[in-house]
Design an enzyme around this catalytic site. Structure first.
Site, PDB file in Angstrom:
ATOM      1  N   GLU A   1       7.130   7.521 -31.860  1.00 38.60           N
ATOM      2  CA  GLU A   1       8.588   7.418 -31.936  1.00 38.60           C
ATOM      3  C   GLU A   1       9.169   8.393 -32.948  1.00 38.60           C
ATOM      4  OE1 GLU A   1       8.664   2.540 -31.243  1.00 38.60           O
ATOM      5  OE2 GLU A   1       8.655   3.409 -33.247  1.00 38.60           O
TER       6      GLU A   1
ATOM      7  N   ASP B   1      10.376  -2.397 -22.623  1.00 41.63           N
ATOM      8  CA  ASP B   1       9.812  -3.426 -21.744  1.00 41.63           C
ATOM      9  C   ASP B   1      10.768  -4.601 -21.644  1.00 41.63           C
ATOM     10  OD1 ASP B   1       8.629  -5.592 -23.912  1.00 41.63           O
ATOM     11  OD2 ASP B   1       8.457  -3.534 -24.626  1.00 41.63           O
TER      12      ASP B   1
END
Length: 265
Positions: free
Chosen positions: A36, A223
């Site tokens: 990230e 998700d």
């Protein structure tokens, strides 16, 4: 968090600080995973610091640079020294946040990262949210008042102009130290009215509130927690694409902040 620019001294008097009125100068960005962090590092053209500002032995990594009038510091908690995986979770996040505030004295903290989202609350893969509130869902202390301490609800710094200008979604964030969700966690998350869940946010909010540094939370959904796919599988499947959306959002937020005071956000 405390009202902008206010803190109480030992006598209980409220002191109004000028930091809310002057242009923001120093920002600390905290990102838990290298996957990230590196796209943001590259996007903002940050440089890794060779001599750490932090205590010897810790794996924490600082990247730094400037964007127009802003001094940018991105802190990644680094790899676990034994297992070699990202140092995710609330403990590393708390320690890194505390140390970064002590050393760098930022005007603003930004916690950016991926998160699970709830379709029941309108979240979809790739959505980017600004957290309005942060709370824990796995600190269960069923004793009066201690139960509220366990939840640890903190308001994030309010930035209505930023949210409107960048057209970002807003939702509540719930934090726990597990990627999966037990039935106990689920009931706590529902009680927290959370749209997204992560493994760092509420810990960073706690330290930021303790030391009276405003904090913004940017979370991109990898998700769907209440979906049909296994969380770990869906997270890994979408991580690269969602990280691209995250680093674009962080860059837009930084560009918006430049030249503005906290009160203008």
């Amino acid at each position: 968090m405390a009202p902008l620019g206010e803190k109480s001294d030992a006598s209980g008097e409220v002191i109004v600080a000028e930091v809310g009125k002057r242009p923001i100068s120093t920002i600390v960005i905290i990102i838990a995973m290298q996957t990230e962090a590196l796209p943001v590092v590259n996007k903002l053209q940050l440089t890794e610091q060779s001599n750490s500002l932090f205590p010897p032995g810790v794996p924490w990594v600082r990247y730094y640079g400037t964007y127009k009038d802003l001094h940018i510091n991105l802190i990644w908690p680094g790899k676990d020294s034994v297992l070699g995986v990202d140092s995710v979770g609330t403990i590393s996040a708390s320690l890194v946040t505390y140390a970064a505030i002590q050393v760098l004295q930022p005007d603003l903290i930004i916690n950016a990262g991926t998160a699970g989202g709830f379709k029941a609350k309108g979240a979809s893969i790739g959505d980017v949210f600004i957290a309005s509130d942060c709370a824990f869902h796995d600190r269960r202390i069923p004793i009066p008042v201690f139960d509220l301490y366990g939840v640890g609800l903190r308001k994030a710094f309010e930035a209505p102009n930023l949210i409107q200008e960048l057209n970002l979604k807003v939702g509540k964030l719930s934090t726990g130290d597990s990627l999966d969700m037990t039935p106990h966690d689920e009931s706590s998350i529902i009680a927290n009215d959370a749209t997204v869940k992560d493994m760092e946010g509420a810990a960073i909010a706690y330290v930021a509130d303790l030391l009276k540094v405003p904090a913004i939370f940017i979370k991109a959904v990898t998700d769907i927690v209440d979906g049909e796919k296994p969380t770990a599988e869906e997270f890994l499947q979408n991580l690269a694409a969602v990280t691209a959306a995250l680093d674009e959002a962080v860059a837009q937020v930084i560009a918006f902040i430049n030249g503005k005071s906290l009160s203008e956000l």
